[in-house]
Design a protein around this motif. Structure first.
Motif, PDB file in Angstrom:
ATOM      1  N   UNK A  79       0.829  -1.209   0.000  1.00 41.56           N
ATOM      2  CA  UNK A  79       0.000   0.000   0.000  1.00 41.56           C
ATOM      3  C   UNK A  79       0.859   1.254   0.000  1.00 41.56           C
ATOM      4  N   UNK A  80       2.101   1.137   0.426  1.00 46.02           N
ATOM      5  CA  UNK A  80       2.992   2.288   0.503  1.00 46.02           C
ATOM      6  C   UNK A  80       3.682   2.529  -0.841  1.00 46.02           C
ATOM      7  N   UNK A  81       4.249   1.476  -1.422  1.00 41.34           N
ATOM      8  CA  UNK A  81       4.903   1.562  -2.727  1.00 41.34           C
ATOM      9  C   UNK A  81       4.198   0.558  -3.631  1.00 41.34           C
ATOM     10  N   UNK A  82       3.359   1.041  -4.512  1.00 38.18           N
ATOM     11  CA  UNK A  82       2.473   0.168  -5.279  1.00 38.18           C
ATOM     12  C   UNK A  82       3.214  -0.793  -6.200  1.00 38.18           C
ATOM     13  N   UNK A  83       4.403  -0.434  -6.632  1.00 37.05           N
ATOM     14  CA  UNK A  83       5.117  -1.296  -7.578  1.00 37.05           C
ATOM     15  C   UNK A  83       5.779  -2.482  -6.899  1.00 37.05           C
ATOM     16  N   UNK A  84       5.821  -2.509  -5.577  1.00 35.78           N
ATOM     17  CA  UNK A  84       6.510  -3.583  -4.865  1.00 35.78           C
ATOM     18  C   UNK A  84       5.528  -4.499  -4.161  1.00 35.78           C
ATOM     19  N   UNK A  85       5.974  -5.725  -4.000  1.00 32.16           N
ATOM     20  CA  UNK A  85       5.246  -6.675  -3.170  1.00 32.16           C
ATOM     21  C   UNK A  85       5.560  -6.375  -1.711  1.00 32.16           C
ATOM     22  N   UNK A  86       4.704  -6.845  -0.814  1.00 33.46           N
ATOM     23  CA  UNK A  86       4.956  -6.676   0.617  1.00 33.46           C
ATOM     24  C   UNK A  86       6.232  -7.385   1.049  1.00 33.46           C
ATOM     25  N   UNK A  87       6.492  -8.556   0.506  1.00 41.94           N
ATOM     26  CA  UNK A  87       7.680  -9.310   0.926  1.00 41.94           C
ATOM     27  C   UNK A  87       8.956  -8.567   0.566  1.00 41.94           C
ATOM     28  N   UNK A  88       8.930  -7.788  -0.505  1.00 41.84           N
ATOM     29  CA  UNK A  88      10.098  -6.982  -0.867  1.00 41.84           C
ATOM     30  C   UNK A  88      10.313  -5.889   0.167  1.00 41.84           C
ATOM     31  N   UNK A  89       9.240  -5.212   0.560  1.00 43.92           N
ATOM     32  CA  UNK A  89       9.353  -4.181   1.595  1.00 43.92           C
ATOM     33  C   UNK A  89       9.838  -4.769   2.912  1.00 43.92           C
ATOM     34  N   UNK A  90       9.307  -5.934   3.272  1.00 43.43           N
ATOM     35  CA  UNK A  90       9.721  -6.565   4.526  1.00 43.43           C
ATOM     36  C   UNK A  90      11.203  -6.897   4.493  1.00 43.43           C
ATOM     37  N   UNK A  91      11.658  -7.484   3.400  1.00 46.51           N
ATOM     38  CA  UNK A  91      13.061  -7.900   3.327  1.00 46.51           C
ATOM     39  C   UNK A  91      14.000  -6.689   3.313  1.00 46.51           C
ATOM     40  N   UNK A  92      13.614  -5.599   2.641  1.00 50.41           N
ATOM     41  CA  UNK A  92      14.441  -4.394   2.646  1.00 50.41           C
ATOM     42  C   UNK A  92      14.482  -3.798   4.051  1.00 50.41           C
ATOM     43  N   UNK A  93      13.346  -3.792   4.749  1.00 48.31           N
ATOM     44  CA  UNK A  93      13.317  -3.273   6.119  1.00 48.31           C
ATOM     45  C   UNK A  93      14.167  -4.101   7.068  1.00 48.31           C
ATOM     46  N   UNK A  94      14.102  -5.409   6.967  1.00 48.71           N
ATOM     47  CA  UNK A  94      14.910  -6.284   7.821  1.00 48.71           C
ATOM     48  C   UNK A  94      16.391  -6.107   7.508  1.00 48.71           C
ATOM     49  N   UNK A  95      16.726  -6.002   6.225  1.00 46.34           N
ATOM     50  CA  UNK A  95      18.120  -5.803   5.834  1.00 46.34           C
ATOM     51  C   UNK A  95      18.647  -4.491   6.395  1.00 46.34           C
ATOM     52  N   UNK A  96      17.838  -3.439   6.365  1.00 49.15           N
ATOM     53  CA  UNK A  96      18.258  -2.146   6.905  1.00 49.15           C
ATOM     54  C   UNK A  96      18.503  -2.239   8.401  1.00 49.15           C
ATOM     55  N   UNK A  97      17.599  -2.899   9.139  1.00 46.22           N
ATOM     56  CA  UNK A  97      17.755  -2.991  10.581  1.00 46.22           C
ATOM     57  C   UNK A  97      18.973  -3.818  10.974  1.00 46.22           C
ATOM     58  N   UNK A  98      19.256  -4.879  10.228  1.00 42.84           N
ATOM     59  CA  UNK A  98      20.347  -5.775  10.597  1.00 42.84           C
ATOM     60  C   UNK A  98      21.695  -5.296  10.051  1.00 42.84           C
ATOM     61  N   UNK A  99      21.745  -4.970   8.768  1.00 37.82           N
ATOM     62  CA  UNK A  99      23.025  -4.632   8.148  1.00 37.82           C
ATOM     63  C   UNK A  99      23.295  -3.141   8.037  1.00 37.82           C
ATOM     64  N   UNK A 100      22.259  -2.352   7.975  1.00 39.60           N
ATOM     65  CA  UNK A 100      22.443  -0.910   7.836  1.00 39.60           C
ATOM     66  C   UNK A 100      22.370  -0.487   6.385  1.00 39.60           C
ATOM     67  N   UNK A 101      22.731   0.756   6.168  1.00 40.67           N
ATOM     68  CA  UNK A 101      22.672   1.339   4.838  1.00 40.67           C
ATOM     69  C   UNK A 101      23.938   2.145   4.632  1.00 40.67           C
TER      70      UNK A 101
END
Length: 190
Positions: A79-101
């Motif tokens: 619902x936030x980024x229409x072009x992406x699936x939810x699982x993509x958003x979840x995985x990017x969020x988890x990657x940011x929290x664990x590994x950083x940016x």
């Protein structure tokens, strides 16, 4: 803030699987969702089978339900980024929290030093209060790192920006550069 509109979403044609191993799937299931579901089932049930063996009536839910729920909700459009699936958003969020940016500095002309990355505690801000108050608090504190809000080594104090745009005409540019600079530029063209 600029807002962009993407009109190509109307042309997003998904391939569908109408038959699977001789079973009729009706109007069809999206192939990408089927592939993701099969991959999740393999990654989830494989280790469970190796650790606990085949499921019985009670443990079948633990083998079957988590990949199914992840596939069903993960393959829906965000619902936030229409072009992406939810699982993509979840995985990017988890990657940011664990590994950083890794920050982009000067349009990528210089790689950021590790001290310029956001510390783990800053990335997890707002999500750790419950964990710190739990019995695992000391372990969480150690994993998150120092609590002090310090400026990283090699970085100066934050710069406060209060820019106001101004439009200068050609007369102001001539005054700023001086008449000699403009005359030399015109001689260089001739």
């Amino acid at each position: 803030m600029r807002v962009g509109r993407t009109f190509t979403r109307h042309f997003d044609l998904e391939t569908k699987q109408h038959e699977l191993l001789g079973l009729d799937l009706g109007e069809g299931a999206p192939r990408r969702a089927l592939v993701l579901g099969l991959a999740l089932y393999a990654l989830w049930t494989g280790p469970l089978l190796l650790l606990f063996g085949f499921p019985n009536k009670i443990t079948f839910t633990a083998y079957f339900l988590p990949p199914l729920i992840t596939t069903v909700y993960g393959t829906q459009r965000s619902r936030i980024i229409e072009r992406r699936w939810n699982i993509t958003r979840w995985s990017i969020g988890i990657r940011y929290l664990v590994l950083g940016h890794r920050p982009v500095i000067n349009s990528g002309r210089r790689a950021a030093a590790r001290s310029e990355w956001l510390p783990r505690r800053a990335r997890w801000a707002g999500k750790t209060e419950l964990l710190v108050a739990s019995p695992l608090g000391p372990l969480v504190e150690r994993w998150l790192g120092d609590n002090a809000e310090t400026i990283p080594a090699g970085a100066g104090a934050p710069i406060k920006l209060a820019a106001r745009p101004r439009l200068y005409g050609p007369d102001a540019v001539v005054k700023a550069h001086g008449r000699k600079a403009v005359q030399q530029h015109q001689r260089g063209k001739s």
